[in-house]
Design a protein around this motif. Structure first.
Motif, PDB file in Angstrom:
ATOM      1  N   SER A 200     101.011  77.628  52.335  1.00 16.73           N
ATOM      2  CA  SER A 200     101.226  76.773  53.505  1.00 16.73           C
ATOM      3  C   SER A 200     100.133  76.999  54.540  1.00 16.73           C
ATOM      4  O   SER A 200      99.637  76.040  55.156  1.00 16.73           O
ATOM      5  N   ARG A 201      99.720  78.240  54.717  1.00 13.54           N
ATOM      6  CA  ARG A 201      98.668  78.548  55.672  1.00 13.54           C
ATOM      7  C   ARG A 201      97.326  77.966  55.209  1.00 13.54           C
ATOM      8  O   ARG A 201      96.576  77.384  56.013  1.00 13.54           O
ATOM      9  N   LEU A 202      97.011  78.084  53.936  1.00 14.28           N
ATOM     10  CA  LEU A 202      95.759  77.535  53.410  1.00 14.28           C
ATOM     11  C   LEU A 202      95.748  76.009  53.501  1.00 14.28           C
ATOM     12  O   LEU A 202      94.708  75.407  53.755  1.00 14.28           O
ATOM     13  N   SER A 203      96.909  75.397  53.303  1.00 11.73           N
ATOM     14  CA  SER A 203      96.999  73.940  53.433  1.00 11.73           C
ATOM     15  C   SER A 203      96.782  73.518  54.880  1.00 11.73           C
ATOM     16  O   SER A 203      96.068  72.536  55.151  1.00 11.73           O
TER      17      SER A 203
ATOM     18  N   GLU B 254      95.038  75.001  57.056  1.00 14.87           N
ATOM     19  CA  GLU B 254      93.640  75.229  57.403  1.00 14.87           C
ATOM     20  C   GLU B 254      92.707  74.257  56.686  1.00 14.87           C
ATOM     21  O   GLU B 254      91.487  74.311  56.875  1.00 14.87           O
ATOM     22  N   GLY B 255      93.245  73.381  55.840  1.00 20.36           N
ATOM     23  CA  GLY B 255      92.426  72.397  55.146  1.00 20.36           C
ATOM     24  C   GLY B 255      91.626  72.965  53.997  1.00 20.36           C
ATOM     25  O   GLY B 255      90.625  72.373  53.577  1.00 20.36           O
ATOM     26  N   ILE B 256      92.045  74.082  53.455  1.00 22.20           N
ATOM     27  CA  ILE B 256      91.324  74.722  52.355  1.00 22.20           C
ATOM     28  C   ILE B 256      91.860  74.283  51.005  1.00 22.20           C
ATOM     29  O   ILE B 256      91.103  74.102  50.047  1.00 22.20           O
ATOM     30  N   LEU B 257      93.163  74.075  50.928  1.00 21.85           N
ATOM     31  CA  LEU B 257      93.811  73.839  49.649  1.00 21.85           C
ATOM     32  C   LEU B 257      94.936  72.835  49.840  1.00 21.85           C
ATOM     33  O   LEU B 257      95.612  72.831  50.877  1.00 21.85           O
ATOM     34  N   ARG B 258      95.144  71.964  48.848  1.00 26.93           N
ATOM     35  CA  ARG B 258      96.274  71.053  48.912  1.00 26.93           C
ATOM     36  C   ARG B 258      96.656  70.605  47.507  1.00 26.93           C
ATOM     37  O   ARG B 258      95.864  70.711  46.568  1.00 26.93           O
TER      38      ARG B 258
ATOM     39  N   SER C 162      97.662  68.062  44.418  1.00 28.78           N
ATOM     40  CA  SER C 162      97.248  66.752  43.930  1.00 28.78           C
ATOM     41  C   SER C 162      98.216  66.327  42.835  1.00 28.78           C
ATOM     42  O   SER C 162      99.083  67.105  42.413  1.00 28.78           O
ATOM     43  N   ASP C 163      98.064  65.106  42.360  1.00 32.60           N
ATOM     44  CA  ASP C 163      98.963  64.616  41.318  1.00 32.60           C
ATOM     45  C   ASP C 163      98.853  65.436  40.038  1.00 32.60           C
ATOM     46  O   ASP C 163      99.839  65.627  39.326  1.00 32.60           O
ATOM     47  N   SER C 164      97.643  65.934  39.751  1.00 35.16           N
ATOM     48  CA  SER C 164      97.425  66.662  38.497  1.00 35.16           C
ATOM     49  C   SER C 164      97.407  68.174  38.679  1.00 35.16           C
ATOM     50  O   SER C 164      97.406  68.906  37.689  1.00 35.16           O
ATOM     51  N   GLY C 165      97.364  68.642  39.896  1.00 31.78           N
ATOM     52  CA  GLY C 165      97.295  70.084  40.113  1.00 31.78           C
ATOM     53  C   GLY C 165      97.026  70.426  41.559  1.00 31.78           C
ATOM     54  O   GLY C 165      97.882  70.290  42.424  1.00 31.78           O
ATOM     55  N   TRP C 166      95.755  70.831  41.849  1.00 29.67           N
ATOM     56  CA  TRP C 166      95.387  71.278  43.186  1.00 29.67           C
ATOM     57  C   TRP C 166      94.005  70.768  43.550  1.00 29.67           C
ATOM     58  O   TRP C 166      93.167  70.511  42.680  1.00 29.67           O
ATOM     59  N   LEU C 167      93.761  70.653  44.850  1.00 30.54           N
ATOM     60  CA  LEU C 167      92.457  70.300  45.387  1.00 30.54           C
ATOM     61  C   LEU C 167      91.986  71.434  46.283  1.00 30.54           C
ATOM     62  O   LEU C 167      92.722  71.914  47.149  1.00 30.54           O
ATOM     63  N   LEU C 168      90.727  71.843  46.081  1.00 33.60           N
ATOM     64  CA  LEU C 168      90.122  72.936  46.837  1.00 33.60           C
ATOM     65  C   LEU C 168      88.901  72.397  47.557  1.00 33.60           C
ATOM     66  O   LEU C 168      88.060  71.723  46.953  1.00 33.60           O
ATOM     67  N   ARG C 169      88.801  72.662  48.865  1.00 32.53           N
ATOM     68  CA  ARG C 169      87.643  72.172  49.614  1.00 32.53           C
ATOM     69  C   ARG C 169      86.372  72.758  49.026  1.00 32.53           C
ATOM     70  O   ARG C 169      86.291  73.957  48.770  1.00 32.53           O
ATOM     71  N   GLY C 170      85.351  71.880  48.810  1.00 29.08           N
ATOM     72  CA  GLY C 170      84.233  72.212  47.952  1.00 29.08           C
ATOM     73  C   GLY C 170      83.138  73.089  48.494  1.00 29.08           C
ATOM     74  O   GLY C 170      81.976  72.869  48.160  1.00 29.08           O
ATOM     75  N   THR C 171      83.421  74.060  49.331  1.00 26.63           N
ATOM     76  CA  THR C 171      82.429  75.026  49.780  1.00 26.63           C
ATOM     77  C   THR C 171      83.078  76.405  49.818  1.00 26.63           C
ATOM     78  O   THR C 171      84.151  76.564  50.405  1.00 26.63           O
ATOM     79  N   VAL C 172      82.438  77.369  49.169  1.00 29.91           N
ATOM     80  CA  VAL C 172      82.994  78.723  49.190  1.00 29.91           C
ATOM     81  C   VAL C 172      82.902  79.273  50.606  1.00 29.91           C
ATOM     82  O   VAL C 172      81.819  79.298  51.198  1.00 29.91           O
ATOM     83  N   PRO C 173      84.021  79.728  51.205  1.00 31.39           N
ATOM     84  CA  PRO C 173      83.974  80.278  52.560  1.00 31.39           C
ATOM     85  C   PRO C 173      83.034  81.482  52.644  1.00 31.39           C
ATOM     86  O   PRO C 173      83.047  82.337  51.762  1.00 31.39           O
ATOM     87  N   PRO C 174      82.191  81.554  53.688  1.00 29.18           N
ATOM     88  CA  PRO C 174      81.246  82.670  53.816  1.00 29.18           C
ATOM     89  C   PRO C 174      81.922  84.033  53.797  1.00 29.18           C
ATOM     90  O   PRO C 174      81.367  84.988  53.259  1.00 29.18           O
ATOM     91  N   GLU C 175      83.126  84.126  54.370  1.00 32.42           N
ATOM     92  CA  GLU C 175      83.781  85.430  54.409  1.00 32.42           C
ATOM     93  C   GLU C 175      84.152  85.919  53.016  1.00 32.42           C
ATOM     94  O   GLU C 175      84.233  87.123  52.768  1.00 32.42           O
TER      95      GLU C 175
END
Length: 252
Positions: free
Chosen positions: A203-206, A208-212, A214-227
């Motif tokens: 829920s926290r990652l969602s 923050e707009g990092i993860l959500r 999808s109909d088939s699984g999951w969507l991950l924002r396409g840049t690896v976080p620097p940290e």
């Protein structure tokens, strides 16, 4: 069970084999294909020839779950992976465990038995590639160990999804689609955490707009976080069959 040309279904096995040997290998390397529906899979050794290389995943994704007392661990196995589910540690193991299988997506397995090994023997490049596939699974498991060593659950989950992006991901604009139907319970086993903690972290990652989802699984924002990159000792890109070089994580 149907019989199919394994090298047509998995053309990477032809790497390094030139004509006319490639055509000969395509014709010779036939194998029976086992189809598994979604849901629990009970391995039946009587139905499988346990000689030869083992089972090659042609399509689909499976989850291997290992239980020790009330604790669980898990790994995902997908296209190109080689496995031998009948090989168990046995009663001699100092730490007794039980394993089970869950088919997350309808899966096709090529049975690379003794007959296949004999037909493939004139083409040692195939055995070499299958050996590489088996060793890759051990590397994936080491990555999982590194992931579950992280203290924060949201960090574990983010690292896990980047690892899955490398393996299964597809670019969708600024997002990476990971078409794997992972439940909160399965994710908890993959990152060695309790399900309520995983639900809270997701829920926290969602938010923050990092993860959500999808109909088939999951969507991950396409840049690896620097940290997350700072958690790794090496930032060198590695070869991947996943989304693209943009999604290659530093944890490989």
């Amino acid at each position: 069970m149907k019989t199919a040309s394994v090298l047509r279904l998995d053309p990477d096995l032809l790497a390094g084999i030139e004509e006319p040997r490639a055509s000969q290998a395509l014709h010779a390397c036939q194998a029976q294909v086992l189809e598994l529906p979604q849901g629990p899979w009970q391995v039946d050794p009587k139905r499988l020839d346990r000689s030869g290389f083992g089972l090659l995943v042609l399509s689909g994704i499976l989850c291997r779950r290992v239980a020790q007392s009330e604790c669980y661990g898990a790994e995902l196995i997908g296209p190109g992976d080689l496995m031998r589910p009948w090989d168990q540690l046995g009663e001699w193991s100092s730490i007794p465990t039980e394993s089970s299988w869950l088919v997350l997506q309808p899966t096709r397995l090529a049975i690379l038995d003794h007959g296949f090994a004999r037909r493939a023997s004139p083409f040692p490049e195939i055995a070499s590639e299958l050996l590489r596939r088996g060793l890759l699974r051990s590397r994936y498991l080491v990555i999982l160990v590194a992931i579950i060593s992280q203290r924060r659950i949201d960090t574990r989950l983010t690292m896990l999804f980047w690892h899955l992006a490398d393996r299964f991901g597809k670019l969708r604009g600024e997002w990476v689609e990971i078409p794997v139907p992972l439940t909160h319970a399965t994710l908890a086993e993959l990152v060695a955490a309790r399900r309520p903690s995983v639900t809270t972290a997701l829920s926290r990652l969602s938010a923050e707009g990092i993860l959500r989802r999808s109909d088939s699984g999951w969507l991950l924002r396409g840049t690896v976080p620097p940290e997350l990159l700072q958690l790794s000792e090496t930032h060198a890109p590695v070869e991947t069959n996943g989304a693209s070089a943009r999604t290659v994580s530093a944890f490989s």
